[in-house]
Structures are given as C-alpha cells and as structure tokens.
Design an enzyme around this catalytic site. Structure first.
Site, PDB file in Angstrom:
ATOM      1  CE  LYS A 299       1.509  -0.255 -10.794  1.00 23.90           C
ATOM      2  NZ  LYS A 299       2.721  -0.764 -11.453  1.00 23.90           N
TER       3      LYS A 299
ATOM      4  CG  ASP B  77      -1.991  -1.026   1.145  1.00 18.52           C
ATOM      5  OD1 ASP B  77      -2.267  -1.501   0.036  1.00 18.52           O
ATOM      6  OD2 ASP B  77      -2.576  -1.362   2.200  1.00 18.52           O
TER       7      ASP B  77
ATOM      8  CG  MET C 187      -9.099   4.374   6.772  1.00 19.98           C
ATOM      9  SD  MET C 187      -9.512   2.933   5.716  1.00 19.98           S
ATOM     10  CE  MET C 187     -10.465   1.893   6.838  1.00 19.98           C
TER      11      MET C 187
END
Lengths: 259, 259
Positions: A67, A46, A181
């Site tokens: 990606k 990551d 998050m």
C-alpha cells in the site's frame, strides 16, 4: 462444491503460500488455491484480485499488497517485507496474485526474499491470463499449422523501455504473441511488429476483465490497435494477443458455453 | 475439500467440456475441472492423465481417447468423432487432456469439430506444463532482468520437421524457451540454438512427471542436453526448459515446500 476424496497439504503457521488467483472467475482457481484461501490467517492480495475470490477467505484478514508510496522497486521491497513480517508473527500467509505468480507476477522475487529470510513457502500455480483469457473468448492459443510457438512478453519492464526486446526476432520467432500489461504501449509495439514484417492487417485481440461478468473483447489489427485500445475500460487488466489464431474465434464462439 | 459457497455451471446432457487436467497433481485441477469430473457421464482421456485425477470421476465411464490404430491425423479425426458420437447420445462428456487443452493440446481442433457438428462445448483451462512443471521444481518462468519474454514451442508438429521454425529468431526473441514433447529432438534443437548464438553452457532443465510422486528433474546445458535426455524415464511426459532462470533453482528449492 465438495470433493470429499481430496485433502490439501498441511499449511504450517509461519509459512507463505504464493498463490495464483487465475484470470478472475473463482471456478478457475486450482483446488489448492481455494483450499489455501480457506486456511489462511492473512491474505496479502493485489488490487486486481476479484471480490468473488477474496470471499473464499472469510476467516482471514485481508491486506492489500504494498500500500505504501514509492516506485515499483520500493513497492516490491515493501511487499517482500510485509510477507516476511507476517510469517515471523507465526501467521499462515497467502500471497494472492492475479494469474500465475511466476508469469510476470514477480513471484520469483518474493520467493527469493522468503528463502533469504529462511521462511518456508509453497508455490501454487494459477491459470495465467495468456491461457485463461484467450480460452474465455474462443481463441485457441496454439493450433496445428497456425501456431507452433507462442511467446508471452510484457509491455513494461523495470527499465521502462521497449528497446531491450529484439522485436525483429520476437516477431519472427513465434506466430502468436501475447503481451501482458501492454495497453499503454500497444501503439509502439504494433509499429515495431509491422516494421519487423508482420502484416498490418494481422488480427489483434484486446481482452479485458477476462472470465469476469464485465469481460470486454475488442478485435482490431496491428494497424488499428493503437486506436482500438482507447475504448478499453480504464483500470482493467488487459491482455493483448497478436496472431492469425484470432480468425478462429467466430467459428468457435457460436457453440462455446461461457455462462 | 469442501467449498460450500461455490456452485458449478450447469453441465447439459449432449454437451462436451474440454478440460485441462494440469500437470498431474489433482490439487492443481481447477475447481471447474474437478466439478466436471464429478458430473460427467463419460470421460474421454489421454493416456498420460494420472489415476489420481481419473478417480475423481467414479460415476463416469472412462474411455481412452483415440484407441484405434492410425497416424496422428487419423487418430485426431477418430477422437473428434468419438466426442460427437457420445454427445449425440445425450451424454455429458468430459474430454480430459494433460495440461491445458489449447496449449499444444489440439483442443482447438476438437472444439472446431464440435462447433461444425452443432454440439455445445465449454473450455476449462488447465495449468500448462510450462507453468506448473517449472514452478514444481523451483524455476521462476519469468524474472525481472532475466526474462522479459518466454516462448512455448513444440518439439514436433504435423510435418514432423524442425525446419518450419525460425530458430535464429526464436532463440533471440525470448530469454526463456519452453519445449513441449521435445525429448526426441532435443539434440537437434540444442544444436540449432547454439548455432543461433545461445551459449553452449546455458542451463537446460528436463522435467518429467512433474508434480507427481515420480517427478524427475535433470539439469544440463545446451551442450550436454542430448546426453542428459537419455537418462529421462521412458514414456514420461517431459518438459524441456532453456534459460538462465534455471540458475535460481538452488536458491529457492531449499525453502520451497512441495510435499
């Protein structure tokens, strides 16, 4: 560091190890994780995994996970396929994720994809941010009479919606709440928690880049968290903790060694 | 295993490191934990820490924590004093606990006692059973659309009473519930969860001696958990997990390497 008595498990070509990188300090890798990095042919990592950790795999090719363009779902399918393709080439593949692979790390989805493709895998747990980041800034996640239950929750899910969570229940069910998050949503989350009866002056810790040289800790309250989050370093992995255990921090921090 | 690029932090005489031993497999120690064991003059350990892990401190004197008689409170005071006394003798002390020191490990109490006595300490996180034991038996603790929130709770507290927990809220607040030290109470806990609306046929996993050669996993339901717990090995550290993520286990277990 040398641990001569220890021998790692065999890392077979054509298999994938789903490895937790922990919060950032390489010393918080497990022995199996550090060993896996030294054995891998390819490390699919990551973006947030630290350079210091990637440097433990000097022999491996490094590939950034997913990606390609697309939303989160497309991206996850892309990563699954990336792992399957590399394993089918006969590589020893480490899939390296911040924290623990199965705690909001989508490692379960990757493991299911590998199983469906008939690719053997190993799961190497890591120190999850909820545990490692809090310890690094002197906050006991549980404490007798202050915290009998801790809930780990995520600030975003695939529906992009906070509604699916029963905020009233979450709020009353656990004294300590840990949000992963969640920096973009902390204003909404704090408002729901106050609505559900948590005190507006209950402490909140915003912990960014934990255990790294640029660790950043901000203490706020539920009432001020939305304001405090604006000062958090942009692009950081930020953990948000709510609970009275935060009050113990100054007592411990004076004597805790962290260098 | 040899990690030549890594150097551990200085372990000062007269300091205490509160170290998590993880679930049992020495490979799941963090690098800092394994390093600390190799540096320590004394290791004060819990009864459940494995021989394989203690053998990483061949140079150290081993002391069982809180050998003296008394209830849990007296015992904890005894351990605090044991650590303070050893540190004041100028020893490098490792306080080694199963799992993570701050997740139902009373490490916060020990750290507070050390801080109050002016003794420097370091906290070395460990893989908590809730994370390590579940991974070892192919259960993803979180999974997209199945588990947005996980609660870790303890099956016993200082009041010896389940009443302090809001079972209805705990039950509705998190899809996955992890209970530490709950084998004696699982019948009562399951009954409260069913009362609170969880389905009687919801899966329950009873995981004992996780990641050790004698790992024992039993899958039951909320309705049958009280019966199933009777077959758990006596004296084991048992983790109890409730949640639909357990259904993923057979899909993953077929391809997961654990030897």
């Amino acid at each position: 560091m040398d641990f001569p008595g220890l021998v790692g498990p065999r890392f077979d070509p054509g298999s994938v190890w789903l490895v937790g990188a922990g919060p950032g300090d390489p010393g918080l890798l497990t022995l199996h994780a550090a060993y896996a990095l030294g054995q891998a042919d390819v490390v699919v990592h990551d973006a947030l995994v630290s350079e210091a950790i990637l440097s433990l795999a000097p022999q491996a090719r490094l590939e950034l996970a997913g990606k390609r363009a697309g939303g989160i779902r497309t991206q996850q399918l892309g990563i699954n396929n990336q792992l399957i393709r590399l394993a089918r080439q006969g590589q020893r593949v480490v899939r390296l994720k911040g924290g623990d692979p199965l705690v909001f790390g989508r490692g379960g989805e990757e493991a299911l994809a590998l199983a469906a493709a008939g690719i053997p895998f190993r799961i190497v747990p890591g120190i999850s941010a909820g545990i490692g980041a809090t310890a690094a800034c002197s906050i006991p996640l549980t404490h007798r009479n202050l915290a009998r239950s801790v809930a780990f929750a995520t600030g975003h899910d695939s529906s992009g919606d906070l509604a699916a969570v029963d905020w009233h229940a979450l709020s009353r069910g656990s004294e300590v709440l840990v949000f992963y998050m969640a920096q973009r949503r902390i204003g909404q989350i704090a408002a729901r928690l106050i609505e559900a009866g948590r005190a507006p002056d209950e402490p909140v810790a915003l912990i960014s880049n934990a255990t790294r040289p640029d660790q950043d800790v901000r203490i706020a309250t539920l009432a001020t968290a939305a304001e405090a989050v604006r000062a958090v370093p942009p692009g950081a992995a930020t953990l948000i903790l709510v609970g009275s255990v935060i009050a113990l921090r100054p007592l411990l921090a004076a004597w805790q060694q962290t260098e």
